[in-house]
Design an enzyme around this catalytic site. Structure first.
Site, PDB file in Angstrom:
ATOM      1  N   GLY B 171      -2.111   3.753   1.657  1.00  0.00           N
ATOM      2  CA  GLY B 171      -2.637   5.155   1.316  1.00  0.00           C
ATOM      3  C   GLY B 171      -1.617   6.366   1.082  1.00  0.00           C
ATOM      4  O   GLY B 171      -1.806   7.546   1.182  1.00  0.00           O
ATOM      5  N   PHE B 209      11.892   4.596  -7.164  1.00  0.00           N
ATOM      6  CA  PHE B 209      10.799   5.468  -7.548  1.00  0.00           C
ATOM      7  C   PHE B 209      10.599   5.329  -8.984  1.00  0.00           C
ATOM      8  O   PHE B 209      11.441   5.706  -9.885  1.00  0.00           O
ATOM      9  CB  PHE B 209      11.093   7.068  -7.315  1.00  0.00           C
ATOM     10  N   ARG B 299      -7.900  -9.765  -0.349  1.00  0.00           N
ATOM     11  CA  ARG B 299      -9.382  -9.695  -0.309  1.00  0.00           C
ATOM     12  C   ARG B 299      -9.950  -9.625  -1.709  1.00  0.00           C
ATOM     13  O   ARG B 299      -9.279  -9.242  -2.491  1.00  0.00           O
ATOM     14  CB  ARG B 299      -9.760  -8.146   0.725  1.00  0.00           C
TER      15      ARG B 299
END
Lengths: 178, 502, 502, 178
Positions: B171, B209, B299
């Protein structure tokens, strides 16, 4: 009864008339026939203006009307004539630039103070960071001024509506005493 | 391969919200019984009312309810469930939970604990998939973060600009952008100490990046019979603050060749960690259309329905089948890609106030319907939206024969959706759908960063003023809406209060 | 064929309820603006709130609102609509309406008036399609109904048992079953006089009675470019009192060969009457699997979505395209049949009291969602369900890879559906879905005739008693729910009443 | 408070107990732990009995509880102890077989009378046909008896609740005067 509302950058004078043709809303004197019906117990409304259908949800949030149209949400406050006169007499909300209270709009935890008491801040400058849910947000000054008092410390848990910062007026000539 | 079948008769869903309902629906569609678990904040939630059985876990705080392995296993025992589906979030990627479920003699509907372990740590995930020949974002592990010379040297090897990332993070937490060698030592230090606080482990690594990348992920399925298959891609580049908002399949920039190469890499990644069940391999795609492994989500994903609509498969059903020891229903050849699907995540938040989560009680919810519209939500009239959990209310998913038709249809569906009582991101999603970059298909993760509300038009003044006035005159000013109790009172309690006040 | 294109920019939908919403959705999906019309009973209906514009027709009675050609044309004028979609029911099969719309210079989205004429009178329809080589139910027109000898002779030619039917009738009205020559004269007399009263025309005809038939219909599309194509069949044999309840596609008894033959006959029927737009050719299929033309419906059908799901087409969109002068989007080759779809018509009625329509105010409506579920309804919380209009509330339509999965999914979707405040036929539909005959696919129109509610099981006693007691204790006996006004008050009126009572 | 309810062919005695374990419903003396929660303002409830989840809608219809579970609707009447005693004292609803009033459960038009005043009818026998919407329905006798009075004529429009027929008791020995 006359009403005042600020919308799209201008203040409008609004009136209502009920005639045999139905209901009319006058905005700055111009009449518009409208037909509003509420969906029973649902918080939803149907508004017809000149045949155009507007479906929206409406609620109050701290005295402001929050109107959710399908593609935008508009939040505004309506003032009626009486209230307007009362405010003008007491120097209330409108036109006043007294101390402003910065409150937390939701529960959270104060993460970091970004200003100190006595700091002069410009509009939009971050005052502190607060975390709510998994997100950190900056609380910013809504207008120019001086930080008069900080009511919280880093790490403090704050409730919705908790007072965070009191702002004083910007450096300015001392107010004339009445 | 011979696999002993493990028929599942009753699934406990260790989750809440829309994903709990999604799993319950898949189970009922297969004729399997379901067990819900709930916190006190969710006593009347749709997953509780929708399941055949329901057991209380505890108070609203996740740690005391949906994250409590012990309480969930108690509910398994009480209900006699023979399998557990974790949904996403909460315990879905917790290998210790998988082990506890299996130790209790139950089937875990998801990947093996070992695969979860391998993919949970980002450094280990990079190493695992690299060994399998999958391209990763150029980067390096820091052998000794406290040696400044070594840090600078390693960083130069990776190249600038680069990101410092926490090995166990997520996150965007503990992440730092570094533009040149002068900044890297301090950035590593700070990121590492943040990671200790947030994730209990200060290990960090460096990663090139990639500017304005696209986030594109590949859906995979693998079973115990040796089948591993990729089911196309999902384009997830519309993000605000690292949270996906609008996803579509297929991606406007992925052609058959690129798709085939990404699918092959994703299958290799799954095979490299001995994966079974449904999983997602996330890639970053640069302006040069080169793709790099980012991470694997072990998941079911929030955005899985767009794949289901485009390929005519049911991913949760496949998860259940695989957990039963059955092969993927279509083996390694999935139905062909047909049409275009888009999902919009409708959240309780105010896009014009920094995406602040909004709370309140829902009025009469109105969900969209008709052709090509699928609704996966958990909202209901009278529901209290609190800050305890994720603010996702509803996924509006549309399907049409091509991308322009799907965009039109999603706008139509959002036009129909009403969630009175809350501020939602629907106006924001509509701004995304009207944006030139989105319409052209030529967008990247910067798209949603700057989409301010257009100013109110003079034509809107009359309807807005009329609406405000109607509300104003209906509710006398003095009447402030009363604060409501967080948990609905039982009718018994209300009745008994009635007796008392007589 | 050269056809001048007639681009449509604004459609007025001359209907209400779910079909008005369906048309609005199709238009918005295509980027076309919409105009709703409404009676006073529908001021806050979803079609009014969902369209871009809305115009009042008149009081609730259909004759003064939805059946008033004059008022609808006024609304066309006021809104500047350039096309009219009639939905089904009301004016949908009224050739005079088509002519009035076209005389006003507007496009009618439906078949030409001439085709409607030809198919509206059942005798003429039989003659028209027979001439095209389509098998009709054996039968005969009565040249002179007042000549008993002729009647008996004609009846013997048709064979017994037979039905006496009104040429301009529908819905079973004026229909009589005759078992032998002794009954036929009186039956013709009575049917004819009933038809005069009900339809203003006493013409009757005789038709062989096919016992326990299946109702199977073929969807057709035809355009002005000479394309005419059939898009598979719909099995509509689950009927209660001649009203369809559950429809499915494909039919369990139609194989590829029978489908091809029925499709060919349907296309011939359409060509025989010069049809364009979407239409349905209804057939009766006997135990011998022979099919006979029954009638042609010159409009979109309630059950059209199951065809859309199985074939991946949008029939309302095709109607609009055809009305614009465009060819059918897929010409004469539709996408292949895939999977299985079932529709359940959820109605406000009490199946255990002779399907009496039920009325009331809806509480918090909960619609089903998730994979494979489509909802076409017009219900909303706070809606008053009255006796003015059809009692169809909602169509729950499911799609799955095969018939057993579709049945499971429909049961699951109905399990999720909540329409508090009304008695609905959901329990009845679930009984149909659990019936052995339905599950085997071997059923006919007698299936739904006798499906009583099973008696309450002893296991149900505790939940039922607890629920009743909770309600009983919550609402003190003395408090009778107050009668509510039929039309919601405007907030203005409420506010003004507030002033007065001070 | 004790309650009586007839369900699945038998009358049950029902009681409620609130203990520290939560709420218990006793049916004919056997306790069952239940947990009922109402969805706010929705007419919907969630009931948990021994872990089993029952979601239902509930409303009153002329004093009867109408409970709509997902696969069945149950309509029943609860009588509390006080009411039961009152009825027993006055010979009210329960056990009495006095004149019964047949009412229209919905608005409609009377199409045809199927019986005449004075006719003896058996349970289930059609009394009259009434049309509502596009459908004609038979109104049937709920029990054996004699048609005492017919209050409507063919063609009459009737409102919901309108009295259609008054039924008298079946041929029987004259009631003993008290």
């Amino acid at each position: 009864m006359k009403y005042y509302v600020e919308i799209a950058g201008r203040e409008r004078l609004v009136e209502i008339q009920t005639g045999k043709e139905g209901l009319q809303v006058l905005v700055d004197g111009t009449p518009h026939p409208v037909d509003i019906a509420e969906v029973r117990g649902a918080g939803l409304y149907s508004l017809l203006v000149d045949g155009h259908s507007h479906a929206y949800a409406a609620r109050f949030d701290n005295g402001d009307a929050v109107l959710s149209f399908h593609d935008r949400e508009v939040q505004l406050r309506i003032e009626d004539e009486r209230t307007r006169l009362a405010h003008e007499a007491t120097g209330g909300p409108r036109g006043g630039s007294g101390p402003a209270q910065v409150k937390s709009v939701m529960p959270g935890v104060v993460k970091e103070l970004r200003v100190a008491e006595g700091d002069a801040v410009r509009e939009g400058q971050p005052l502190l960071n607060r975390e709510a849910m998994k997100m950190e947000n900056e609380i910013r000054a809504t207008h120019e001024g001086v930080v008069e008092r900080i009511h919280v410390e880093p790490g403090a848990a704050v409730d919705k509506g908790a007072l965070l910062v009191t702002m004083g007026a910007a450096e300015a000539p001392a107010p004339a005493t009445a | 391969m011979t696999v002993a079948p493990r028929p599942i008769r009753k699934i406990l869903v260790a989750n809440r919200g829309e994903i709990a309902l999604r799993v319950i629906r898949a189970a009922h569609d297969m004729g399997i019984r379901t067990v819900a678990v709930y916190s006190d904040a969710d006593r009347t939630a749709l997953h509780v009312r929708g399941a055949y059985e329901a057991y209380r876990l505890g108070p609203p705080e996740p740690a005391a309810s949906y994250l409590s392995i012990e309480k969930i296993l108690d509910a398994c025992k009480a209900s006699g469930a023979d399998a557990v589906h974790p949904g996403y979030g909460f315990l879905a990627e917790n290998a210790a939970f998988v082990e506890a479920v299996e130790a209790a003699g139950l089937v875990f509907i998801g990947p093996p604990a070992a695969a979860m372990h391998a993919m949970g740590d980002k450094i280990s995930a990079r190493a695992t998939v690299s060994a399998g020949g999958v391209p990763v974002v150029p980067g390096a592990t820091l052998e000794d973060a406290s040696n400044p010379a070594l840090v600078v040297e390693t960083a130069k090897g990776v190249g600038f600009p680069l990101l410092v990332k926490a090995a166990f993070g997520g996150g965007g937490k503990g992440m730092r952008l570094v533009n040149g060698p002068g900044e890297v030592v301090e950035a590593v230090q700070r990121a590492s100490s943040e990671a200790v606080t947030a994730f209990g482990d200060g290990t960090v690594y460096l990663e090139r990046f990639i500017e304005k990348p696209r986030h594109i992920e590949i859906q995979i399925l693998a079973d115990e019979h040796g089948n591993a298959v990729a089911v196309g891609e999902r384009e997830c580049s519309v993000q605000r603050r690292h949270q996906k908002v609008v996803e579509e399949s297929p991606s406007p920039i992925v052609d058959a060749d690129l798709r085939a190469r990404m699918e092959e890499a994703a299958v290799q990644a799954a095979r490299a960690c001995g994966y079974t069940s449904a999983g997602t391999v996330e890639f970053l795609v640069g302006a040069d259309r080169e793709f790099h492994f980012l991470e694997m989500n072990t998941r079911i994903q929030v955005e899985h329905p767009i794949t289901e609509l485009c390929y005519g498969v049911d991913l949760v059903r496949e998860q259940i089948r695989i957990a039963e020891g059955l092969p993927i229903s279509f083996g390694e050849t999935h139905p062909p890609l047909r049409g275009h699907a888009i999902e919009a995540r409708i959240c309780a938040e105010d896009a014009d106030r920094g995406f602040l989560p909004s709370t309140g009680t829902l009025g009469a919810v109105q969900l969209p319907g008709g052709p090509g519209v699928r609704c996966d939500g958990h909202v209901f009239a009278g529901q209290e939206i609190t800050l305890y959990y994720d603010n996702l209310l509803l996924k509006v998913i549309v399907y049409a024969e091509d991308r322009p038709s799907a965009i039109h249809r999603l706008k139509r569906a959002l036009y129909e959706t009403r969630l009175p009582g809350l501020t939602t991101n629907i106006p924001f999603v509509l701004r995304v759908l009207d944006d030139e970059r989105f319409l052209s298909g030529d967008y990247d993760t910067s798209l949603a960063e700057d989409l301010p509300a257009p100013p109110l038009d003079e034509n809107d003044v009359v309807p807005v003023v009329a609406a405000a006035l109607a509300l104003h005159r209906r509710v006398p000013k003095a009447v402030v809406p009363a604060a409501r109790p967080t948990v609905a009172l039982s009718p018994w309690v209300q009745a008994d209060r009635g007796w008392m006040s007589r």
